[in-house]
Scaffold this motif. Structure first.
Motif, PDB file in Angstrom:
ATOM      1  N   ARG A  39      80.570  60.546  23.407  1.00 34.74           N
ATOM      2  CA  ARG A  39      79.496  59.701  23.127  1.00 34.74           C
ATOM      3  C   ARG A  39      79.847  58.518  22.551  1.00 34.74           C
ATOM      4  NH1 ARG A  39      75.038  62.245  19.096  1.00 34.74           N
ATOM      5  NH2 ARG A  39      76.253  64.112  19.963  1.00 34.74           N
ATOM      6  N   GLU A  40      80.749  58.649  21.718  1.00 34.42           N
ATOM      7  CA  GLU A  40      81.099  57.352  21.085  1.00 34.42           C
ATOM      8  C   GLU A  40      81.953  56.671  22.013  1.00 34.42           C
ATOM      9  OE1 GLU A  40      80.983  56.029  17.854  1.00 34.42           O
ATOM     10  OE2 GLU A  40      79.156  57.725  17.961  1.00 34.42           O
ATOM     11  N   HIS A  41      82.886  57.059  22.684  1.00 33.90           N
ATOM     12  CA  HIS A  41      83.533  56.319  23.785  1.00 33.90           C
ATOM     13  C   HIS A  41      82.593  55.700  24.726  1.00 33.90           C
ATOM     14  CE1 HIS A  41      87.291  59.115  23.175  1.00 33.90           C
ATOM     15  NE2 HIS A  41      87.274  58.011  22.107  1.00 33.90           N
ATOM     16  N   LYS A  42      81.507  56.494  25.057  1.00 36.89           N
ATOM     17  CA  LYS A  42      80.626  55.706  26.230  1.00 36.89           C
ATOM     18  C   LYS A  42      80.036  54.802  25.803  1.00 36.89           C
ATOM     19  CE  LYS A  42      79.449  59.937  28.923  1.00 36.89           C
ATOM     20  NZ  LYS A  42      78.416  60.878  29.121  1.00 36.89           N
ATOM     21  N   THR A  43      79.726  54.388  24.399  1.00 34.21           N
ATOM     22  CA  THR A  43      79.058  53.264  23.805  1.00 34.21           C
ATOM     23  C   THR A  43      80.241  52.244  23.334  1.00 34.21           C
ATOM     24  OG1 THR A  43      79.257  54.077  21.531  1.00 34.21           O
ATOM     25  CG2 THR A  43      77.294  54.365  22.659  1.00 34.21           C
ATOM     26  N   GLY A  44      81.511  52.489  23.858  1.00 40.93           N
ATOM     27  CA  GLY A  44      82.704  51.505  23.605  1.00 40.93           C
ATOM     28  C   GLY A  44      83.204  51.608  22.300  1.00 40.93           C
ATOM     29  N   LYS A  45      82.794  52.670  21.423  1.00 45.37           N
ATOM     30  CA  LYS A  45      83.443  52.747  20.092  1.00 45.37           C
ATOM     31  C   LYS A  45      84.743  54.010  20.300  1.00 45.37           C
ATOM     32  CE  LYS A  45      78.831  52.064  18.098  1.00 45.37           C
ATOM     33  NZ  LYS A  45      77.768  52.711  17.406  1.00 45.37           N
ATOM     34  N   LEU A  46      85.451  53.472  19.110  1.00 45.33           N
ATOM     35  CA  LEU A  46      86.637  54.593  18.812  1.00 45.33           C
ATOM     36  C   LEU A  46      86.364  55.308  17.826  1.00 45.33           C
ATOM     37  CD1 LEU A  46      89.447  51.943  19.194  1.00 45.33           C
ATOM     38  CD2 LEU A  46      88.809  53.589  20.796  1.00 45.33           C
TER      39      LEU A  46
END
Length: 122
Positions: A39-46
């Motif tokens: 979910r974090e990766h889908k929003t561009g977050k690490l």
């Protein structure tokens, strides 16, 4: 037959304990699990660990308090006790200089601050 020396862990129990520590270490490294990480990766977050490894010199991170868990027993929290408790803390180097830092892992309890988490950053 001689008695085992006091203070020494019998060989089988030592292996069992080491395996348990490896399992807990892996649990801490997964954070809130693959779904939350994705979910974090889908929003561009690490994740916290990914941010740490990008910032710091390769191979120098020494994590502290990786096995910390909260002690709350209210609201069903005794069923949710992730290792590391959503804060990754440790010693590392940036451009060769020794640094101490921490990163909050939003995949674990939304990176909320608790007593154990605060103690890790103290």
């Amino acid at each position: 037959m001689s008695e085992p020396k006091r203070g020494l862990i019998p060989e089988g129990k030592h292996r069992d304990r080491m395996e348990e520590l490896r399992r807990i270490s892996e649990e801490a490294e997964t954070g809130g699990g693959p779904e939350r990480r994705e979910r974090e990766h889908k929003t561009g977050k690490l994740t916290a660990r990914e941010r740490i490894h990008l910032l710091l010199d390769d191979g120098t991170f020494e994590e502290l308090d990786k096995f910390v868990r909260h002690r709350c027993v209210d609201f069903g929290m005794e069923e949710q006790r992730p290792a590391g408790y959503g804060f990754v803390t440790g010693l590392d180097r940036i451009a060769g200089r020794l640094v101490y830092g921490f990163a909050q892992d939003v995949t674990v309890f939304g990176a909320s601050l608790s007593e154990p988490a605060a103690m890790k950053t103290d």
